[in-house]
Motif scaffolding. Sequence first.
Motif, PDB file in Angstrom:
ATOM      1  N   GLN A 213      60.106  21.299 165.680  1.00  0.00           N
ATOM      2  CA  GLN A 213      59.677  21.789 166.986  1.00  0.00           C
ATOM      3  C   GLN A 213      58.314  21.229 167.399  1.00  0.00           C
ATOM      4  N   ASN A 214      57.635  20.543 166.458  1.00  0.00           N
ATOM      5  CA  ASN A 214      56.274  20.084 166.736  1.00  0.00           C
ATOM      6  C   ASN A 214      56.069  18.583 166.570  1.00  0.00           C
ATOM      7  N   VAL A 215      57.156  17.851 166.361  1.00  0.00           N
ATOM      8  CA  VAL A 215      57.072  16.390 166.336  1.00  0.00           C
ATOM      9  C   VAL A 215      58.095  15.837 167.314  1.00  0.00           C
ATOM     10  N   SER A 216      57.922  14.587 167.709  1.00  0.00           N
ATOM     11  CA  SER A 216      58.874  13.956 168.624  1.00  0.00           C
ATOM     12  C   SER A 216      60.187  13.664 167.894  1.00  0.00           C
ATOM     13  N   LYS A 217      61.238  13.447 168.656  1.00  0.00           N
ATOM     14  CA  LYS A 217      62.530  13.102 168.047  1.00  0.00           C
ATOM     15  C   LYS A 217      62.417  11.795 167.266  1.00  0.00           C
ATOM     16  N   GLY A 218      61.616  10.887 167.784  1.00  0.00           N
ATOM     17  CA  GLY A 218      61.417   9.614 167.098  1.00  0.00           C
ATOM     18  C   GLY A 218      60.725   9.788 165.761  1.00  0.00           C
ATOM     19  N   ASP A 219      59.695  10.637 165.732  1.00  0.00           N
ATOM     20  CA  ASP A 219      58.984  10.889 164.482  1.00  0.00           C
ATOM     21  C   ASP A 219      59.881  11.602 163.473  1.00  0.00           C
ATOM     22  N   ALA A 220      60.710  12.518 163.973  1.00  0.00           N
ATOM     23  CA  ALA A 220      61.642  13.212 163.083  1.00  0.00           C
ATOM     24  C   ALA A 220      62.645  12.227 162.496  1.00  0.00           C
ATOM     25  N   LYS A 221      63.120  11.317 163.321  1.00  0.00           N
ATOM     26  CA  LYS A 221      64.077  10.307 162.854  1.00  0.00           C
ATOM     27  C   LYS A 221      63.447   9.416 161.793  1.00  0.00           C
ATOM     28  N   ASN A 222      62.159   9.136 161.931  1.00  0.00           N
ATOM     29  CA  ASN A 222      61.452   8.277 160.975  1.00  0.00           C
ATOM     30  C   ASN A 222      61.286   8.930 159.600  1.00  0.00           C
ATOM     31  N   MET A 223      61.484  10.242 159.533  1.00  0.00           N
ATOM     32  CA  MET A 223      61.393  10.915 158.234  1.00  0.00           C
ATOM     33  C   MET A 223      62.628  10.665 157.377  1.00  0.00           C
ATOM     34  N   GLU A 224      63.745  10.360 158.014  1.00  0.00           N
ATOM     35  CA  GLU A 224      64.996  10.144 157.290  1.00  0.00           C
ATOM     36  C   GLU A 224      64.904   8.891 156.422  1.00  0.00           C
ATOM     37  N   GLY A 225      65.254   9.041 155.152  1.00  0.00           N
ATOM     38  CA  GLY A 225      65.231   7.919 154.234  1.00  0.00           C
ATOM     39  C   GLY A 225      63.849   7.518 153.771  1.00  0.00           C
TER      40      GLY A 225
ATOM     41  N   PRO B  38      54.136   9.039 152.399  1.00  0.00           N
ATOM     42  CA  PRO B  38      55.150   9.948 152.937  1.00  0.00           C
ATOM     43  C   PRO B  38      55.027  10.078 154.450  1.00  0.00           C
ATOM     44  N   LYS B  39      56.119  10.455 155.072  1.00  0.00           N
ATOM     45  CA  LYS B  39      56.108  10.707 156.518  1.00  0.00           C
ATOM     46  C   LYS B  39      55.935  12.182 156.845  1.00  0.00           C
ATOM     47  N   VAL B  40      56.157  13.041 155.852  1.00  0.00           N
ATOM     48  CA  VAL B  40      56.040  14.481 156.084  1.00  0.00           C
ATOM     49  C   VAL B  40      55.551  15.125 154.795  1.00  0.00           C
ATOM     50  N   ILE B  41      54.643  16.084 154.954  1.00  0.00           N
ATOM     51  CA  ILE B  41      54.066  16.812 153.826  1.00  0.00           C
ATOM     52  C   ILE B  41      54.143  18.306 154.117  1.00  0.00           C
ATOM     53  N   VAL B  42      54.462  19.074 153.084  1.00  0.00           N
ATOM     54  CA  VAL B  42      54.360  20.529 153.159  1.00  0.00           C
ATOM     55  C   VAL B  42      53.335  20.964 152.122  1.00  0.00           C
ATOM     56  N   SER B  43      52.253  21.590 152.572  1.00  0.00           N
ATOM     57  CA  SER B  43      51.228  22.108 151.671  1.00  0.00           C
ATOM     58  C   SER B  43      51.441  23.604 151.495  1.00  0.00           C
TER      59      SER B  43
ATOM     60  N   GLU C 160      50.018   4.670 156.448  1.00  0.00           N
ATOM     61  CA  GLU C 160      51.110   5.417 157.078  1.00  0.00           C
ATOM     62  C   GLU C 160      50.681   6.861 157.327  1.00  0.00           C
ATOM     63  N   LYS C 161      50.933   7.344 158.512  1.00  0.00           N
ATOM     64  CA  LYS C 161      50.607   8.735 158.848  1.00  0.00           C
ATOM     65  C   LYS C 161      51.889   9.460 159.239  1.00  0.00           C
ATOM     66  N   GLY C 162      51.807  10.764 159.249  1.00  0.00           N
ATOM     67  CA  GLY C 162      52.959  11.560 159.633  1.00  0.00           C
ATOM     68  C   GLY C 162      52.518  12.960 159.991  1.00  0.00           C
ATOM     69  N   ALA C 163      53.374  13.931 159.659  1.00  0.00           N
ATOM     70  CA  ALA C 163      53.090  15.332 159.963  1.00  0.00           C
ATOM     71  C   ALA C 163      52.924  16.112 158.670  1.00  0.00           C
ATOM     72  N   ILE C 164      51.976  17.031 158.664  1.00  0.00           N
ATOM     73  CA  ILE C 164      51.775  17.911 157.524  1.00  0.00           C
ATOM     74  C   ILE C 164      51.848  19.360 157.985  1.00  0.00           C
ATOM     75  N   LEU C 165      52.669  20.131 157.310  1.00  0.00           N
ATOM     76  CA  LEU C 165      52.785  21.565 157.568  1.00  0.00           C
ATOM     77  C   LEU C 165      51.902  22.285 156.560  1.00  0.00           C
TER      78      LEU C 165
END
Length: 327
Positions: free
Chosen positions: A142-154, A223-228, A255-260
């Motif tokens: 809900q807080n990243v673009s569809k493109g950024d979400a797609k980039n997390m795959e794989g 990584p493209k996504v991190i959960v802390s 490389e940057k991404g999203a961190i929760l």
Amino acid sequence: MSQPQPHDIASAKEQSSPTPAPSIAHLEKVSFLFGYGIAHSLSPHLHNTLYSALKLNYQYLLYETRNLEECLHIARTEPKFYGAAVTMPFKVAVIPHLDVLTPEGEAIGAINTIFLRSSPDGRRLLCGTNTDCIGIREAILQNVSKGDAKNMEGKPGMIIGGGGTSRAAVYALKHFLGCSDIYLVNRDKYEVDQVIAECSSKGFGDGLKYISSVAEAEKLEGPKVIVSAIPDFAPKSETEWTTRKIIETILGKKEKGAILEMCYHPSPNTAIDALARTAGWKVIGGVEAMIWQGLEQDKIWLRRKMSTLPVEQVKEAIAAEVSKPHL
């Protein structure tokens, strides 16, 4: 200890009870948060805002206890009971007492939600699921673009911590976001070994890697996504400082991404939050995960579609509560 009586059951009969037990006689339905050390919980604000917006004569109450049997007695016998949230110390201990587990609850091995269904003969069934993984998924998507979400795959993901939330995070990153490898960073290798063993036994442990040193972290693809999922404590021991340096190394990659950042109590302004923002990462607050896992609970309890729930009103109510100085 005597069993809780119907219509007078909202808090445990321990010295730790945060509030006197109110009567529920005026309510049509009631749900609870079962656990210990729950006085600070934002859950009542979330659920009761939702019920008020839907004009339901329902209420969500805290039931603070270390006695699981008290909670099970309510769930099995109280006519107005329609569900419960479950937190520590019951998220694993409650499992043998439930009649049905959802795939998420079975895979993660921890339950944060009890809901009711009926057997063919009309008997009340206690069902368990885990909505923490949904909260993590939705907080990110809900807080990243569809493109950024797609980039997390794989691509790799990363989890900081080794507690119960880590298992839900692995499930979310693997099953919902499609991450390949998942780096696990934690001061205690034994905790991570347990996470890997449990996830592997449930069929989603492939690609989980414990990162033990800065040198190892330097060689990794970012990584493209991190959960802390760790408390906001300053490092003190050698292993804690190593963990912090590993996190800084990963965050500092090109490389940057999203961190929760799951930690939001007593303040969302954590050290991890500050490090990530400085390094150029998209930071998502843990309150988002709390909101979405709670909305998923109400979706299950009320048997409603998410589109029918007052999402924005809930978000506004929680934002107002979080902004209060005592939190």
